[in-house]
Motif scaffolding. Structure first.
Motif, PDB file in Angstrom:
ATOM      1  N   THR B 161       0.838  -1.204   0.000  1.00 26.65           N
ATOM      2  CA  THR B 161       0.000   0.000   0.000  1.00 26.65           C
ATOM      3  C   THR B 161       0.868   1.248   0.000  1.00 26.65           C
ATOM      4  OG1 THR B 161      -1.607  -1.211   1.288  1.00 26.65           O
ATOM      5  CG2 THR B 161      -1.846   1.163   1.219  1.00 26.65           C
ATOM      6  N   ASP B 170      -4.876   3.781   1.865  1.00 32.55           N
ATOM      7  CA  ASP B 170      -5.310   2.414   1.610  1.00 32.55           C
ATOM      8  C   ASP B 170      -6.675   2.308   0.958  1.00 32.55           C
ATOM      9  OD1 ASP B 170      -6.544   3.362   3.772  1.00 32.55           O
ATOM     10  OD2 ASP B 170      -6.041   1.731   5.127  1.00 32.55           O
ATOM     11  N   SER B 171      -7.238   3.439   0.538  1.00 33.56           N
ATOM     12  CA  SER B 171      -8.487   3.301  -0.200  1.00 33.56           C
ATOM     13  C   SER B 171      -8.430   4.213  -1.414  1.00 33.56           C
ATOM     14  CB  SER B 171      -9.684   3.661   0.666  1.00 33.56           C
ATOM     15  OG  SER B 171      -9.791   5.063   0.743  1.00 33.56           O
ATOM     16  N   ASN B 172      -9.328   3.969  -2.340  1.00 40.30           N
ATOM     17  CA  ASN B 172      -9.350   4.755  -3.564  1.00 40.30           C
ATOM     18  C   ASN B 172      -9.551   6.226  -3.282  1.00 40.30           C
ATOM     19  OD1 ASN B 172      -9.265   3.581  -6.328  1.00 40.30           O
ATOM     20  ND2 ASN B 172     -10.343   1.996  -5.199  1.00 40.30           N
ATOM     21  N   TYR B 241      -0.085   3.260 -11.363  1.00 37.62           N
ATOM     22  CA  TYR B 241      -1.009   2.165 -11.660  1.00 37.62           C
ATOM     23  C   TYR B 241      -0.777   1.009 -10.694  1.00 37.62           C
ATOM     24  CZ  TYR B 241      -3.183  -1.626 -14.333  1.00 37.62           C
ATOM     25  OH  TYR B 241      -3.939  -2.695 -14.725  1.00 37.62           O
ATOM     26  N   MET B 245      -3.719  -0.369  -8.314  1.00 38.19           N
ATOM     27  CA  MET B 245      -4.254  -1.722  -8.459  1.00 38.19           C
ATOM     28  C   MET B 245      -3.769  -2.646  -7.348  1.00 38.19           C
ATOM     29  SD  MET B 245      -6.187  -1.653 -11.109  1.00 38.19           S
ATOM     30  CE  MET B 245      -6.460  -3.371 -11.457  1.00 38.19           C
ATOM     31  N   GLU B 246      -2.622  -2.306  -6.772  1.00 43.65           N
ATOM     32  CA  GLU B 246      -1.982  -3.099  -5.714  1.00 43.65           C
ATOM     33  C   GLU B 246      -1.633  -4.511  -6.167  1.00 43.65           C
ATOM     34  OE1 GLU B 246      -4.498  -2.596  -2.255  1.00 43.65           O
ATOM     35  OE2 GLU B 246      -3.215  -0.909  -1.729  1.00 43.65           O
ATOM     36  N   TYR B 247      -1.766  -4.779  -7.452  1.00 40.13           N
ATOM     37  CA  TYR B 247      -1.415  -6.092  -7.988  1.00 40.13           C
ATOM     38  C   TYR B 247      -1.242  -5.927  -9.482  1.00 40.13           C
ATOM     39  CZ  TYR B 247      -2.198 -10.788  -9.822  1.00 40.13           C
ATOM     40  OH  TYR B 247      -2.092 -11.958 -10.499  1.00 40.13           O
ATOM     41  N   HIS B 249       0.166  -7.685 -13.314  1.00 43.82           N
ATOM     42  CA  HIS B 249       0.282  -8.957 -14.013  1.00 43.82           C
ATOM     43  C   HIS B 249       0.657  -8.631 -15.459  1.00 43.82           C
ATOM     44  CE1 HIS B 249      -1.146 -12.669 -15.913  1.00 43.82           C
ATOM     45  NE2 HIS B 249      -1.031 -13.236 -14.728  1.00 43.82           N
ATOM     46  N   HIS B 252      -1.769  -7.165 -17.970  1.00 40.91           N
ATOM     47  CA  HIS B 252      -2.282  -5.796 -17.927  1.00 40.91           C
ATOM     48  C   HIS B 252      -1.620  -4.916 -18.976  1.00 40.91           C
ATOM     49  CE1 HIS B 252      -3.418  -6.189 -13.378  1.00 40.91           C
ATOM     50  NE2 HIS B 252      -3.805  -7.221 -14.103  1.00 40.91           N
TER      51      HIS B 252
END
Lengths: 400, 350, 298
Positions: B161, B170-172, B241, B245-247, B249, B252
């Motif tokens: 985070t 920790d939030s949008n 990004y 997205m915190e993830y 791949h 993407h």
């Protein structure tokens, strides 16, 4: 002084926000409906996987409603298309939670999308059954994800067990075709380790791209290396490509294996005689199985006017129905007081729950949401254009 | 005293000012206020879409500097974006360093990659350049997937985070303000860049590279610089990004993403800073609009319900792109300028 | 040595078959590029649509294969004319970027329309070619591949004759060379453009029909067109012989990389190698192998 003013303004706005935001427990459930979300790809090249799955989920809920619903409530399904893209999937989940206010999701789609949504799922207590199979979904324990379907590791272990056990292969020459996707890599590793445990090294490890036009170089290499057991870690279209190319070069390994995304009647329809040595594993029952669960599946398909050729990949349709079946059962077990917490608790009362052959018997507890590590093996029945199951549910053999 | 028209410059300095009128300033102020209160009234869905638009804006700005201003087509922008995202993910995972190290580092890394691509591509033009950058994108995708003990390959990599001096975003809604500020910075610096010698050199290269070099613009230096700056923007956007997205791949960052960025700047308006913003917002938000509109239609005409297919949304999106460009080939910024002049000269519109 | 050598030859032969497909796709791109300077990003979608159309003609309407191919070609040709008339004509004289973007919009539109019209299921074409492969001195070639190679050859010859001797072909070349001069010479550039789009779409249809015979038909078929990009660039964007040579080269390179490099480096170099080759070729010859070298005078 300015600061103080700002503080009061902020506190007031925060209070208003708190008042306006609806209470958690109310989300998605009214006197006569249960709102359920569904994120699955509907458009684009991957839709061949998403559509039958989603249709199965929707059809079962319809069936449930026709039976009178659950405790007087009808289930309403809202299906969002994520185009198989993680950012869109995240947007879709936010829309489902904040606009449509759904109670839970039947599924969050692929692994990539589910992981991107993990935090929101936990925050808003969205129970769901991802249709991807990843260790991360149940290990460590994820409170709202109910993993269904044997992991890739388990599937490939069963395949290797089958080669050594049932086929009694002596020093088999095993070759692996894998996609550069997570299932490919995980599968390759699992096969390599399992074969090692039996004292055999893999002869060839080749990539079979998902959009492969032909598989000539792969087939020729396998042929040159005298591979007699081919294990594929790839989805349907490339496996079909491979089988057709193998037929062309009259390359006949003793068996070609595939995992759940490539175990569908489609493969026999597509390849005909080319698929005669094909053996697949899957964690859902076969379309033609004579079990009560599969009879129900066929009946639901019939009442919704779906013929096999319209459904597309029947194995995924079965999976969809199975996933909805589990949710329906959980709704029934909750009773009248339905909210995210009670739903989760209801799932956790499943003990060797029998779906009548759609899924293997499954158990969830409040410590583990691991899937049943059980698969069935299917063999091609070329004259009838279908796969028939050759084993019951089985687990990987315990190795010392 | 001469009669002054609405915008009247008395010096060159005035002519290249960013905010020329008091009206413009107040409109921007109002816009910022709206942006500031939006998370308090809107739901996280909208906030998330704006977050995505911010990231797309920064990346599109970068591509516009390279393609719109300097005239060097790139079909590999997603690769630089991916490098930025992976740099942030890997650095923050391995070394637990804060964002003010990660983000600039990913920008710089992407810029280095930009230079690495830019130098061999100096001789290429037009479609050849597009293809060369595209193949760079393919190679980056391959490396990300294959080099999996660093990038975690096809399993994807999670990102810690984002926290600002110990305060976790920790939030949008929290990360939203951070993104807005950075996007504003990116827009300002891009607009400013175009007012300097460097920016003018870029434009000169785009319009006539040989003439530019005759006038003393060092082509090699400026083309490479354009690549570096553009990739720096992409890298920063990629880093953001990753945080949002915190993830991440490999899936993407496909070729389609590069095409999408190109679409943003062409629809927004090539060689226009404002155009990049419009294009990015358009491409990110319009599909959601279409979806909402389609749902509204099915509510209005329940008969459509059975005929309705999500494919229509995307078909409508494609159609919209085509119609836009057929009727306004200069893109959204062209439309914007027309509306602006219309208001400015009102009631004498012509 | 013998098996090693046969392995090599076999890889090359199947590479040539694959290369013919790439060449066919590449020619479709190059036709439009050469005449109008537009990179048509919707080409892949046309390929995919033709595959679907041919499939449904054969299965649902029970049209004999050859007639179905002919009909598919005609439909594709009409689509080309309509596309040119409705979408590209209004864009005449606009910046090339915007025109290319329009083709991207078109590709998005066509892809989703294909999904709506034809569904998303994986379809398998009832191939008219017998599955028994032909063996020639140990080299195996499937009958589909032979047909692909033969028809590519025929198409290439037809194009050659058309552009060299026919009036329309000459007009096309003239237009490609210099639009204004062509107009002055009394060539109807609009007609030429319409025809070019039609011919290009027909070529795409041919490749679509062949792809349908070797692959599963689904929306993903359009991605194959991206695989032909290296072939186009290798041949030098604007040359039809170049596209053919480029296609063949890429097909062979891809197969050899799959047969040899994949074992050593691993991880699917087969897909990446064409792009690496493309990058290297561009470093040495920035205008491809057969491209026009533009001389700029200062």
């Amino acid at each position: 002084m300015e600061f103080k003013k700002m503080k009061t303004v902020l506190t007031i706005t925060a209070l208003i926000c708190l008042l306006v935001s609806p209470a958690f427990a109310e989300r998605g459930v009214t006197e006569d409906t249960i709102k359920v979300g569904l994120i699955l790809v509907k458009t684009g090249p991957v839709a061949a996987l998403g559509l039958p799955d989603g249709h199965g989920m929707v059809d079962y809920m319809k069936y449930l409603n026709d039976q009178g619903g659950v405790h007087g409530r009808k289930v309403q399904v809202i299906w969002e298309d994520d185009e198989f893209q993680a950012p869109k999937s995240v947007a879709a989940l936010k829309k489902l939670i904040h606009r449509d206010k759904v109670l839970c999701l039947i599924t969050t789609g692929g692994s990539n999308q589910t992981i991107a949504n993990m935090k929101t799922i936990n925050k808003y207590k969205i129970s769901n059954i991802p249709n991807a199979l990843m260790q991360e979904f149940f290990d460590p324990y994820q409170p709202y994800i109910f993993a269904m379907g044997a992991t890739y590791e388990c599937q490939y272990q069963c395949i290797v067990d089958y080669i050594f056990g049932d086929m009694k292969a002596d020093k088999p020459r095993i070759g692996v075709l894998y996609a550069k996707k997570e299932y490919g890599k995980i599968g390759l590793k699992a096969i390599r380790e399992r074969a090692k445990a039996y004292g055999v090294d893999l002869v060839s490890e080749l990539v079979l791209p998902t959009g492969a036009v032909d598989a000539s170089s792969q087939v020729l290499t396998l042929q040159k290396n005298k591979v007699d057991y081919v294990i594929t870690c790839d989805v349907l279209p490339p496996v079909i490509s491979f089988l057709k190319t193998a037929e062309k070069y009259s390359y006949k390994p003793k068996a070609v294996f595939g995992f759940n995304w490539a175990t569908d009647d489609m493969i026999v329809k597509a390849c005909g005689k080319g698929a005669e040595n094909y053996i697949g594993v899957n964690f859902v029952g076969g379309w033609n199985d004579d079990s009560p669960g599969m009879k129900l599946v066929r009946q639901i398909a019939k009442t919704n006017g779906r013929e096999v050729k319209d459904i597309g990949l029947t194995s995924l349709y079965i999976h969809g129905i199975g996933a909805s079946y589990l949710f329906g059962e959980a709704f029934k077990r909750v009773g009248k007081d339905l909210n995210p917490d009670s739903l989760k608790a209801a799932f956790e009362t499943f003990k060797d729950f029998d779906t009548g052959g759609i899924f293997p018997p499954l158990t969830y507890t409040d410590k583990s949401h691991a899937p049943p590590e059980m698969v069935k093996l299917f063999k091609a029945d070329v004259p009838n254009n279908r796969l028939v199951s050759i084993t019951g549910w089985r687990t990987p053999k315990k190795m010392d | 005293m001469a009669i002054r028209s609405k915008t009247f410059s008395e010096s060159y300095h005035e002519d290249i000012k960013l905010f020329r009128t008091i009206w413009l300033k107040s409109w921007i102020g109002l816009f910022l206020v709206v942006l500031a209160v939006l998370p308090l009234i809107g739901d996280p869905y909208i906030v998330y879409l704006i977050n995505l638009s911010c990231i797309a804006t920064i990346a599109a700005l970068g591509l516009n500097i390279l393609t719109g201003f300097t005239g060097q087509i790139s079909l590999g922008h997603a690769a630089f974006f991916a490098i930025g995202a992976y740099a942030t993910a890997i650095i923050s995972n391995r070394f637990q360093v804060p964002f003010w190290v990660c983000l600039p580092a990913s920008g710089v890394l992407a810029a280095c990659a930009g230079i690495f691509v830019g130098i061999p591509c100096l001789r290429l033009k037009g479609l050849y350049l597009a293809m060369a950058t595209m193949s760079f994108g393919v190679v980056v995708e391959y490396v990300v997937i294959t080099w999996d003990n660093v990038t975690k390959g096809v399993r994807g990599i999670s990102v810690p985070t984002l926290s600002i001096f110990g305060y976790p975003l920790d939030s949008n809604n929290k990360i939203y303000y951070f993104l807005i500020v950075l996007t504003a910075l990116a827009i300002l610096s891009a607009a400013n860049l175009m007012r300097t010698r460097v920016g003018r050199a870029f434009i000169a290269i785009r319009d006539r590279d040989i003439a530019a070099s005759v006038m003393g613009v060092n082509l090699t230096q400026y083309k490479v610089m354009a690549f570096a700056i553009s990739s720096f923007y992409a890298g920063i956007a990629g880093g953001l990004y990753a945080y949002v997205m915190e993830y991440i791949h490999p899936e993407h960052f496909t070729f389609l993403l590069s095409v999408q960025y190109l679409a943003m700047i062409i629809i927004g308006g090539l060689g226009s800073v404002l155009g990049s913003v419009f294009g990015a917002v358009f491409i990110t938000i319009i599909p959601e609009f279409i979806k909402a509109f389609a749902q509204f239609l099915t509510l209005l005409f329940p008969a459509l319900q059975d005929k309705y297919d999500d494919g229509w949304n995307i078909a409508a999106f494609g159609l919209l792109i085509m119609l836009f460009l057929i009727f306004e080939p200069k893109g959204l910024s062209g439309i914007w300028n027309r509306i602006k002049t219309c208001f400015k000269n009102w009631p004498y519109t012509y | 040595m013998n098996t090693e050598f046969m392995f090599f030859i076999q890889l090359v032969v199947s590479g040539i078959a694959l290369g013919c497909l790439y060449a066919l796709i590449a020619v479709g791109f190059v036709l439009i590029l050469k005449a109008t300077g537009i990179m048509n990003f919707a080409q892949g979608e046309v390929i995919m649509l033709s595959a679907f159309i041919c499939y449904f003609l054969v299965t649902t309407f029970h049209v004999p294969f050859l007639v179905a191919v002919l009909l598919t070609g005609i439909i594709a040709g009409l689509m080309g004319i309509v596309t040119e008339r409705l979408i590209l004509r209004p864009m005449l004289g606009e910046p090339i970027f915007s025109v290319v973007m329009v083709t991207i919009g078109l590709s998005i539109f066509l892809r989703s329309m294909a999904g709506i019209l034809f569904g998303h299921n994986n379809l398998v074409f009832p191939s008219p070619f017998p599955t028994e492969a032909v063996k020639m001195g140990g080299i195996v070639v499937s009958q589909t591949e032979i047909w692909i190679m033969l028809s590519s050859l025929v198409l290439a010859a037809v194009f050659f004759i058309f552009f060299k001797y026919s009036r329309m072909g000459l007009a096309m070349r003239g237009t490609a060379d210099h639009q204004d001069v062509a107009l002055l010479m009394g060539i109807s550039v609009k007609q030429v453009f319409a025809l070019i789009w039609a011919v290009s779409f027909i070529t795409a249809a041919a490749s679509g029909v062949f792809l349908a015979n070797v692959m599963v038909i689904n929306l993903g078929l359009s991605v194959v067109a991206i695989g032909a990009f290296p072939a186009i660039v290798l041949g030098g964007l604007e040359s039809i012989p170049g596209a053919i040579v480029g296609g063949l080269a890429i097909g062979i390179i891809e197969n050899l990389a799959g047969g040899y490099l994949d074992q050593i480096i691993g991880g699917g170099v087969k897909d990446v190698t064409p792009f690496v080759v493309l990058f290297l070729v561009l470093m040495i010859r920035p205008y491809g192998l057969f491209g026009k070298k533009e001389i700029e005078r200062v």
